[in-house]
Every structure is written in C-alpha cells, then in structure tokens.
Write a protein that holds these residues in place. Structure first.
Motif, mmCIF file in Angstrom:
data_model
loop_
_atom_site.group_PDB
_atom_site.id
_atom_site.type_symbol
_atom_site.label_atom_id
_atom_site.label_comp_id
_atom_site.label_asym_id
_atom_site.label_seq_id
_atom_site.Cartn_x
_atom_site.Cartn_y
_atom_site.Cartn_z
ATOM 1 N N LYS A 1 -24.929 19.278 9.859
ATOM 2 C CA LYS A 1 -26.348 19.544 9.999
ATOM 3 C C LYS A 1 -26.860 20.287 8.791
ATOM 4 N N ALA A 2 -28.190 20.396 8.691
ATOM 5 C CA ALA A 2 -28.811 21.167 7.606
ATOM 6 C C ALA A 2 -29.752 22.182 8.216
ATOM 7 N N TRP B 1 -26.078 21.625 4.652
ATOM 8 C CA TRP B 1 -25.671 20.285 5.056
ATOM 9 C C TRP B 1 -24.297 19.991 4.458
ATOM 10 N N ASN C 1 -29.968 20.438 -0.118
ATOM 11 C CA ASN C 1 -29.276 19.854 1.025
ATOM 12 C C ASN C 1 -29.291 18.326 1.011
ATOM 13 N N HIS D 1 -31.894 16.522 3.176
ATOM 14 C CA HIS D 1 -31.897 16.671 4.628
ATOM 15 C C HIS D 1 -32.711 17.891 5.069
ATOM 16 N N THR E 1 -33.638 19.757 8.877
ATOM 17 C CA THR E 1 -33.315 19.725 10.306
ATOM 18 C C THR E 1 -34.287 20.577 11.104
ATOM 19 N N THR F 1 -32.496 15.529 12.146
ATOM 20 C CA THR F 1 -32.525 15.699 10.695
ATOM 21 C C THR F 1 -33.185 14.482 10.070
#
Length: 275
Positions: free
Chosen positions: A274-275, A251, A144, A147, A149, A75
């Motif tokens: 996570k995104a 995220w 997000n 972010h 990913t 990310t």
C-alpha cells in the motif's frame, strides 16, 4: 531561431510530463485498468466550467466494475504514458506541482453514469504537506511510483459509485486558466449496509477559476495552501508541517508490476502492499 528551439523543447518536455490515472488497487490487490474510464490522452483539462472536468475528455468506456467495501483501502495509480508502470519514471513530471483530490459519486449504473451530471463528495485530499521546504502532494505521488491511497468511508450506503481521482498542476497557475487538471473516473460497487449519504457538489461547479488554490503563484514561499473543493467527508486534510517531509516511499516499489491487468481480479486475489 535559438529562441524558437528553446520554446519548442520546453513545450515538448511539458507534454511529456503530462499524466493520467490509469490503474487501481483495492487492499493491495492490483485491479489494473479493469474498471477505469481511461482518458483519450494525457493532456490536461484547463476549464473549470467544462463538463470534461468531471471524468476527462471523451474517456474510453469500461464495462468493468470493481468491488469495494466500506473501510477498504483504495489506491489509484498515475503515470505519464499508457501502460508504463515503471518506477524509474516520475508519475507526473516537469515540475507539475499541486494537490491530489479524490471524490466519489453514488450512481445507478457506474458503467453508464455521466460524470458531469453526478453528485460528488470528496473523500480524501493532500495539498502542501510541508512548507519547509515547500513539498507538494504530487511529489509524494512521485515518491510512491504514482500511487495514492485513501479509505472508502466506513458508513456510506451500498451501490454503484464513480471514484474520481484528480491532480491539479499549478506550475503555470499564476494566470486565470493556467491550472491544469488531470483526472480519471473509476467504476466501483460498494457493498455493506451503510446508510450515510454525504453532502455533495457538482463537477463542474465545485471550482472557480479564481479560487485561491487554483489561481496561485507557487514560485514563492508558502506557509499554507487552500485545497480547492469541499472538505473531505469523515476525514481531515493533512496539516501543513513546518519540518521536511519524508521522501521514503511507503508503497512497495520493489514489487511494482510491469504489466496491466485488464480484467477484474477474482475474489481472494493476493495483494502486495500500500501507499
């Protein structure tokens, strides 16, 4: 006088909306700025033929190299001001709409490799995920907390690599030279025993100032959008949907840190999301 004040205010807002990729996460573990070549400022590069378009203008050197494995989720994190990780602020503002591109380049030494001399391959991209209404990758980025990913390709050869994260802002791209490129390069070492060496492009060289995804008027209804650069390796670009794009963050913004680690984390460090 009033007109001059309006212009000045507009320019100030535009500069405030500029941004840089500043941090990295690996499988949800915050690497902070430990392996990024931080740009000198949040100003964009506007020439597609300048060597600066590879890793930004005289980016600060870094001695850090982050460890990744094929298939890992990486990310990259963008914000407008240095060390500001607040989700209350847009990652990139001022209607800076446009795509996100992620490239990698295999190099002998990630701490000293010259980005403009490297051979790059794209590993992820997002352009216009929805046209009903038009919704850009940068809006998803803002949803997000800055972010984005992607996955490291599952079969690439081990060794040192540069990762190049890029936003192309198209809000004044209806004239040649109007598109604004915001990029940072991250230094990583890929483990494993893969053998793939994807086809590559040069940066500069991958873009033309008149490419349809660079010279474009975004203030009109768009049914499609051509993301600049080569197709991503071993993955497909998201299709343009004709339904509204979901704006809910993927995220975990509630656990977004406020500080920025500057040392590469120890092996086994715990991740958050996570995104």
């Amino acid at each position: 006088m009033l007109a001059k004040l309006v212009v000045a205010a507009s320019l100030a807002a535009s500069v405030a909306a500029h941004a840089t990729f500043q941090e990295m996460w690996i499988n949800g573990v915050d690497q902070g700025s430990s392996c990024v070549r931080l740009p000198q400022s949040n100003s964009p590069v506007t020439s597609v033929t300048s060597p600066d378009i590879a890793c930004n203008v005289n980016a600060h050197p870094s001695s850090g190299i982050c460890e990744v494995m094929p298939g890992d989720e990486v990310t990259v994190e963008m914000h407008q001001q240095p060390n500001d990780r607040s989700c209350a602020n847009e990652a990139i503002g001022g209607d800076h709409y446009g795509p996100i591109n992620i490239y990698m380049a295999k190099v002998s030494d990630a701490t000293s490799a010259v980005g403009s001399s490297a051979q790059w391959f794209k590993v992820s991209e997002m352009g216009l995920p929805s046209n009903n209404p038009d919704y850009w990758a940068t809006e998803v980025l803002n949803d997000n907390c800055g972010h984005f990913t992607f996955k490291v390709p599952a079969d690439i050869a081990p060794g040192n690599y540069l990762i190049r994260a890029e936003v192309i802002a198209l809000h004044v791209a209806s004239q040649v030279g109007g598109a604004q490129f915001y990029m940072s390069c991250f230094q990583v070492n890929v483990g494993g025993s893969g053998s793939a060496n994807p086809p590559t492009v040069n940066i500069p060289g991958a873009y033309n100032a008149r490419d349809p995804g660079i010279l474009i008027n975004i203030y009109q209804p768009l049914s499609t959008y051509t993301i600049p650069g080569p197709a991503p390796f071993a993955t497909a670009s998201p299709a343009v949907a004709d339904t509204p794009y979901p704006t809910t963050a993927t995220w975990n913004t509630a656990l977004q840190p406020s500080s920025v680690p500057t040392a590469v984390p120890a092996a086994g460090a715990k991740g958050i999301g996570k995104a």
